[in-house]
Design a protein around this motif. Sequence first.
Motif, mmCIF file in Angstrom:
data_model
loop_
_atom_site.group_PDB
_atom_site.id
_atom_site.type_symbol
_atom_site.label_atom_id
_atom_site.label_comp_id
_atom_site.label_asym_id
_atom_site.label_seq_id
_atom_site.Cartn_x
_atom_site.Cartn_y
_atom_site.Cartn_z
ATOM 1 N N THR A 48 47.149 48.775 42.913
ATOM 2 C CA THR A 48 46.447 49.850 43.617
ATOM 3 C C THR A 48 45.126 50.172 42.912
ATOM 4 O O THR A 48 45.098 50.387 41.702
ATOM 5 N N GLY A 49 44.054 50.164 43.682
ATOM 6 C CA GLY A 49 42.734 50.446 43.123
ATOM 7 C C GLY A 49 42.013 49.234 42.578
ATOM 8 O O GLY A 49 40.890 49.347 42.077
ATOM 9 N N ALA A 50 42.617 48.049 42.661
ATOM 10 C CA ALA A 50 41.983 46.835 42.147
ATOM 11 C C ALA A 50 40.700 46.542 42.915
ATOM 12 O O ALA A 50 40.598 46.782 44.120
ATOM 13 N N ALA A 51 39.728 46.005 42.199
ATOM 14 C CA ALA A 51 38.420 45.736 42.805
ATOM 15 C C ALA A 51 38.463 44.581 43.792
ATOM 16 O O ALA A 51 37.694 44.552 44.761
ATOM 17 N N ARG A 52 39.336 43.605 43.545
ATOM 18 C CA ARG A 52 39.447 42.438 44.400
ATOM 19 C C ARG A 52 40.905 42.193 44.738
ATOM 20 O O ARG A 52 41.776 42.390 43.866
ATOM 21 N N ALA A 101 36.049 41.583 36.452
ATOM 22 C CA ALA A 101 34.981 41.309 35.492
ATOM 23 C C ALA A 101 34.269 39.991 35.741
ATOM 24 O O ALA A 101 33.129 39.810 35.308
ATOM 25 N N ASP A 102 34.947 39.061 36.414
ATOM 26 C CA ASP A 102 34.388 37.715 36.559
ATOM 27 C C ASP A 102 34.487 37.261 38.013
ATOM 28 O O ASP A 102 35.544 36.836 38.474
ATOM 29 N N PRO A 103 33.396 37.328 38.760
ATOM 30 C CA PRO A 103 33.439 36.929 40.174
ATOM 31 C C PRO A 103 33.745 35.462 40.387
ATOM 32 O O PRO A 103 34.126 35.061 41.492
ATOM 33 N N ARG A 119 46.249 43.335 34.054
ATOM 34 C CA ARG A 119 45.297 42.537 33.276
ATOM 35 C C ARG A 119 44.606 41.504 34.169
ATOM 36 O O ARG A 119 43.398 41.279 34.040
ATOM 37 N N ILE A 120 45.350 40.876 35.055
ATOM 38 C CA ILE A 120 44.735 39.912 35.975
ATOM 39 C C ILE A 120 43.722 40.603 36.865
ATOM 40 O O ILE A 120 42.628 40.070 37.124
ATOM 41 N N ALA A 121 44.043 41.795 37.345
ATOM 42 C CA ALA A 121 43.093 42.542 38.167
ATOM 43 C C ALA A 121 41.803 42.820 37.393
ATOM 44 O O ALA A 121 40.699 42.739 37.950
#
Length: 425
Positions: free
Chosen positions: A167-171, A143-145, A136-138
């Motif tokens: 794994t696969g997280a955007a940031r 979603a919010d830079p 959820r944190i990922a």
Amino acid sequence: MARETGSDALAQLAGERVDHRFKGLPPDAAGLTVGELAAERRNLFTGGFATPVLALSAERLAHNLALMETYAARHGLAFAPHGKTSMAPQLFARQIEHGAWGITVAAPHQVWVAREFGVRRIFLANELVDAAALCRIAAELAADPDFRLVTYVDSVRGVELMDAALTGAARPLDVVVELAAGEGARTGARTEAECAQVAAAVAAADTLRLVGVAGYEGEVPKADPERVAAYLRRLTALAAALDAEGFFEKADEIVVSAGGSAWFDTVAEVFAEVPELSRPVLKLLRSGAYVSHDDGHYRRITPFNRVPQEGALEPAFRLWAQVVSRPEPGQAFVNAGKRDAAYDLDKPEAQVVRRDGAERPATGVTVTALSDQHMWLATTPEADVMVGDWIGFGLSHPCTSFDKWQLIPVAEADGTVVEYIRTFF
């Protein structure tokens, strides 16, 4: 899941209906919205409030917020007050308005509350290895830079679990290595060598970014100023050592964080000694109990007792209860107990008695025990207490005072209630 509507969420609190969920509010206010009730500016003592009722002092709350803002600025500290104390988004907003960098929390649920009400920077002062919470944190980060979350890590195994969940997280998720406050302390890697192993594991994980070090000096065994300072110097030396090894090369700044509500003067002293590092240093203080302070534990241990020239916090809580029984000359009972008052560190302190609009000191009245819904009072011969009197009690330990009340009136010195603070425990 970016939160563009934090101010809207705060505003919507005024739209909640007054009902059975909220203790102490006037029975005839049922069905009004919280905003409508606040607009009536009822008096805490004459406006129909029912006992027991917990109130915050408007003036003392404002004083404490301003004092810690000034203190942090004077000592070059960023401030992320611990939100677990109040779990009150309205107070989070006021803390941020008073210069706070962000809000500290201790559990994922507290992250969700802070995010729902628009907090952009969150310091999670705990290890986090729960896969569902990490996912959820990922998603929030993706979603919010503008959202930033920093959390603890203290083991290679913990790094492995975090990496697998992300794994696969955007940031990448920002983490700080937690150094334990000593043998037998709470969480944290016990030695600098173990911290270096954890840092190396983080460096090898693409899903994580090492941004600093942190700890909690309140866990120092047999704490005194010298022992606390020695631990904090270990923490700052650890930051310098990890920096020299190149572990912060992905960071924009180096976070060095500590600070409960008992030793923030020593934190300020030691953090002032932090040497120049390869990146700007964010010296992050996390003290949270100041917002309401108290009439017991924190009154005794506040650092302002050691540095009175820097100011003084003021206890903002008062619990009002009514004498419902006076069965013996040396005994009385009021209608508040463990469900209403903090009792984990100290018993409540009888401070004032109100009768027929007049208030006087609660001379000769002592709390001896608490039942679920009663407080046991011992009364000496000089105690003038009778059935129907209101007694105002000071409380010890803000964290277990806030958590017993979902909606807390904020009253000015004359009793005028100007707002209501909503908590989410």
